[in-house]
Motif scaffolding. Structure first.
Motif, PDB file in Angstrom:
ATOM      1  N   CYS A 141       0.807  -1.232   0.000  1.00 58.60           N
ATOM      2  CA  CYS A 141       0.000   0.000   0.000  1.00 58.60           C
ATOM      3  C   CYS A 141       0.838   1.278   0.000  1.00 58.60           C
ATOM      4  O   CYS A 141       0.294   2.361  -0.178  1.00 58.60           O
ATOM      5  CB  CYS A 141      -0.952  -0.002   1.189  1.00 58.60           C
ATOM      6  SG  CYS A 141      -0.140   0.295   2.792  1.00 58.60           S
ATOM      7  N   GLY A 142       2.146   1.162   0.242  1.00 58.69           N
ATOM      8  CA  GLY A 142       3.012   2.335   0.211  1.00 58.69           C
ATOM      9  C   GLY A 142       3.185   3.050   1.537  1.00 58.69           C
ATOM     10  O   GLY A 142       3.960   4.017   1.629  1.00 58.69           O
ATOM     11  N   SER A 143       2.507   2.594   2.590  1.00 62.39           N
ATOM     12  CA  SER A 143       2.619   3.258   3.892  1.00 62.39           C
ATOM     13  C   SER A 143       4.031   3.074   4.468  1.00 62.39           C
ATOM     14  O   SER A 143       4.668   2.043   4.262  1.00 62.39           O
ATOM     15  CB  SER A 143       1.597   2.672   4.862  1.00 62.39           C
ATOM     16  OG  SER A 143       1.803   3.185   6.171  1.00 62.39           O
ATOM     17  N   ARG A 144       4.483   4.079   5.200  1.00 64.57           N
ATOM     18  CA  ARG A 144       5.767   3.995   5.899  1.00 64.57           C
ATOM     19  C   ARG A 144       5.572   3.899   7.414  1.00 64.57           C
ATOM     20  O   ARG A 144       6.515   4.024   8.185  1.00 64.57           O
ATOM     21  CB  ARG A 144       6.634   5.207   5.552  1.00 64.57           C
ATOM     22  CG  ARG A 144       7.037   5.268   4.084  1.00 64.57           C
ATOM     23  CD  ARG A 144       7.938   6.445   3.789  1.00 64.57           C
ATOM     24  NE  ARG A 144       8.303   6.510   2.383  1.00 64.57           N
ATOM     25  CZ  ARG A 144       9.337   5.873   1.831  1.00 64.57           C
ATOM     26  NH1 ARG A 144      10.118   5.124   2.603  1.00 64.57           N
ATOM     27  NH2 ARG A 144       9.589   5.981   0.537  1.00 64.57           N
ATOM     28  N   ASP A 145       4.349   3.686   7.842  1.00 66.98           N
ATOM     29  CA  ASP A 145       4.015   3.651   9.261  1.00 66.98           C
ATOM     30  C   ASP A 145       3.796   2.201   9.688  1.00 66.98           C
ATOM     31  O   ASP A 145       2.913   1.517   9.167  1.00 66.98           O
ATOM     32  CB  ASP A 145       2.741   4.469   9.496  1.00 66.98           C
ATOM     33  CG  ASP A 145       2.425   4.654  10.967  1.00 66.98           C
ATOM     34  OD1 ASP A 145       3.293   4.335  11.805  1.00 66.98           O
ATOM     35  OD2 ASP A 145       1.303   5.102  11.272  1.00 66.98           O
ATOM     36  N   PHE A 146       4.611   1.727  10.633  1.00 69.13           N
ATOM     37  CA  PHE A 146       4.550   0.339  11.073  1.00 69.13           C
ATOM     38  C   PHE A 146       4.431   0.269  12.595  1.00 69.13           C
ATOM     39  O   PHE A 146       4.990   1.100  13.306  1.00 69.13           O
ATOM     40  CB  PHE A 146       5.794  -0.434  10.624  1.00 69.13           C
ATOM     41  CG  PHE A 146       5.926  -0.557   9.131  1.00 69.13           C
ATOM     42  CD1 PHE A 146       5.301  -1.593   8.456  1.00 69.13           C
ATOM     43  CD2 PHE A 146       6.653   0.370   8.406  1.00 69.13           C
ATOM     44  CE1 PHE A 146       5.417  -1.714   7.079  1.00 69.13           C
ATOM     45  CE2 PHE A 146       6.771   0.265   7.029  1.00 69.13           C
ATOM     46  CZ  PHE A 146       6.150  -0.775   6.356  1.00 69.13           C
ATOM     47  N   ALA A 147       3.709  -0.743  13.065  1.00 65.63           N
ATOM     48  CA  ALA A 147       3.509  -0.934  14.497  1.00 65.63           C
ATOM     49  C   ALA A 147       4.093  -2.276  14.937  1.00 65.63           C
ATOM     50  O   ALA A 147       4.289  -3.191  14.129  1.00 65.63           O
ATOM     51  CB  ALA A 147       2.014  -0.880  14.833  1.00 65.63           C
ATOM     52  N   ASP A 148       4.352  -2.374  16.241  1.00 61.57           N
ATOM     53  CA  ASP A 148       4.887  -3.621  16.803  1.00 61.57           C
ATOM     54  C   ASP A 148       3.802  -4.687  16.852  1.00 61.57           C
ATOM     55  O   ASP A 148       2.611  -4.402  16.969  1.00 61.57           O
ATOM     56  CB  ASP A 148       5.405  -3.387  18.226  1.00 61.57           C
ATOM     57  CG  ASP A 148       6.557  -2.400  18.290  1.00 61.57           C
ATOM     58  OD1 ASP A 148       7.136  -2.087  17.228  1.00 61.57           O
ATOM     59  OD2 ASP A 148       6.873  -1.933  19.404  1.00 61.57           O
ATOM     60  N   MET A 149       4.253  -5.940  16.787  1.00 62.43           N
ATOM     61  CA  MET A 149       3.368  -7.095  16.993  1.00 62.43           C
ATOM     62  C   MET A 149       4.028  -7.968  18.053  1.00 62.43           C
ATOM     63  O   MET A 149       4.934  -8.745  17.757  1.00 62.43           O
ATOM     64  CB  MET A 149       3.204  -7.894  15.701  1.00 62.43           C
ATOM     65  CG  MET A 149       2.198  -7.318  14.737  1.00 62.43           C
ATOM     66  SD  MET A 149       0.496  -7.640  15.242  1.00 62.43           S
ATOM     67  CE  MET A 149       0.384  -9.403  14.997  1.00 62.43           C
ATOM     68  N   GLY A 150       3.619  -7.812  19.310  1.00 60.16           N
ATOM     69  CA  GLY A 150       4.258  -8.556  20.386  1.00 60.16           C
ATOM     70  C   GLY A 150       5.735  -8.218  20.468  1.00 60.16           C
ATOM     71  O   GLY A 150       6.116  -7.047  20.596  1.00 60.16           O
TER      72      GLY A 150
END
Length: 231
Positions: free
Chosen positions: A6-15
């Motif tokens: 999708c081109g997003s540069r925003d990432f979150a943690d998963m555990g």
């Protein structure tokens, strides 16, 4: 670094996995790796794709491709609120699905949920492929040996044995040749750097622990003929 879907540069943690879930489309590191392999196919012309348990980002991306007959399907279509055309499929009852029909079958983290003999869905998924069709999938491989039960053992015991409350099997790395390897031809190893450069993988936010070996994100690209028994 950005999501290649999708081109997003925003990432979150998963555990304990830092910055792996895309905040734009919800993709995980394995989803983005799977899409790299999908893109590398360079599909052209009229193709028929079956996508089981479709991920939101992949659904939106593949559905928009020209000259593609795209079928998204799951045993619980209503769960996929982003896909108003998600069909019903029960991978324990596939006899009525037509043979030699699909150019590509795509799925990730599905096989460990199916409450029947592992050979059954693998047989039918390869039966419904066209002669030159491909089965592109991610099957999570875990430590230890193969384990499976369809008995009612409770969520806690399923998490202990299989890693998740709704799994019915553990596909162990230690004895691959004795379970999945008896059903389909498996590669001797998995190495994403044989297809993509480290720079491509890192740019798509696929961490190095997903590049090699049999693990929860290993991408398998199987031909119809890789099913080891006779149709």
């Amino acid at each position: 670094m950005k999501c290649n879907i999708c081109g997003s540069r925003d990432f979150a943690d998963m555990g304990n996995r830092p910055k792996v879930r895309c905040q734009g489309c919800g993709s995980l590191e394995r989803t983005r790796l799977l899409y790299l392999y999908f893109e590398n196919l360079n599909l052209s012309g009229n193709k028929r794709i079956l996508h089981i348990a479709p991920e939101k980002g992949l659904y939106q991306k593949i559905r928009s491709l020209p000259n593609i007959e795209y079928i998204a399907a799951d045993i619980e279509p209503a769960r996929f609120t982003f896909a108003d055309d998600c069909d019903y499929i029960d991978l324990t009852k596939m006899e009525e699905w037509p043979s030699d029909h699909f150019d590509l079958i795509l799925h990730s983290h599905v096989i460990e949920h199916i409450p029947c003999s592992l050979a059954y869905p693998m047989f039918h998924l390869h039966r419904i492929l066209k002669k030159e069709g491909l089965h592109l999938c991610i099957i999570p491989f875990m430590d230890g040996n193969y384990d499976e039960t369809f008995a009612e053992i409770g969520d806690e015991e399923r998490r202990r044995r299989f890693g998740q409350h709704d799994h019915v099997r553990r596909l162990g790395r230690e004895d691959l040749s004795s379970h999945l390897g008896t059903i389909v031809n498996l590669p001797s190893t998995f190495d994403a750097t044989s297809k993509f450069t480290p720079e491509q993988l890192l740019e798509a936010n696929v961490p190095e622990n997903h590049w090699r070996g049999f693990h929860i994100g290993t991408v398998l690209m199987l031909k119809k003929s890789d099913y080891r028994l006779t149709f």
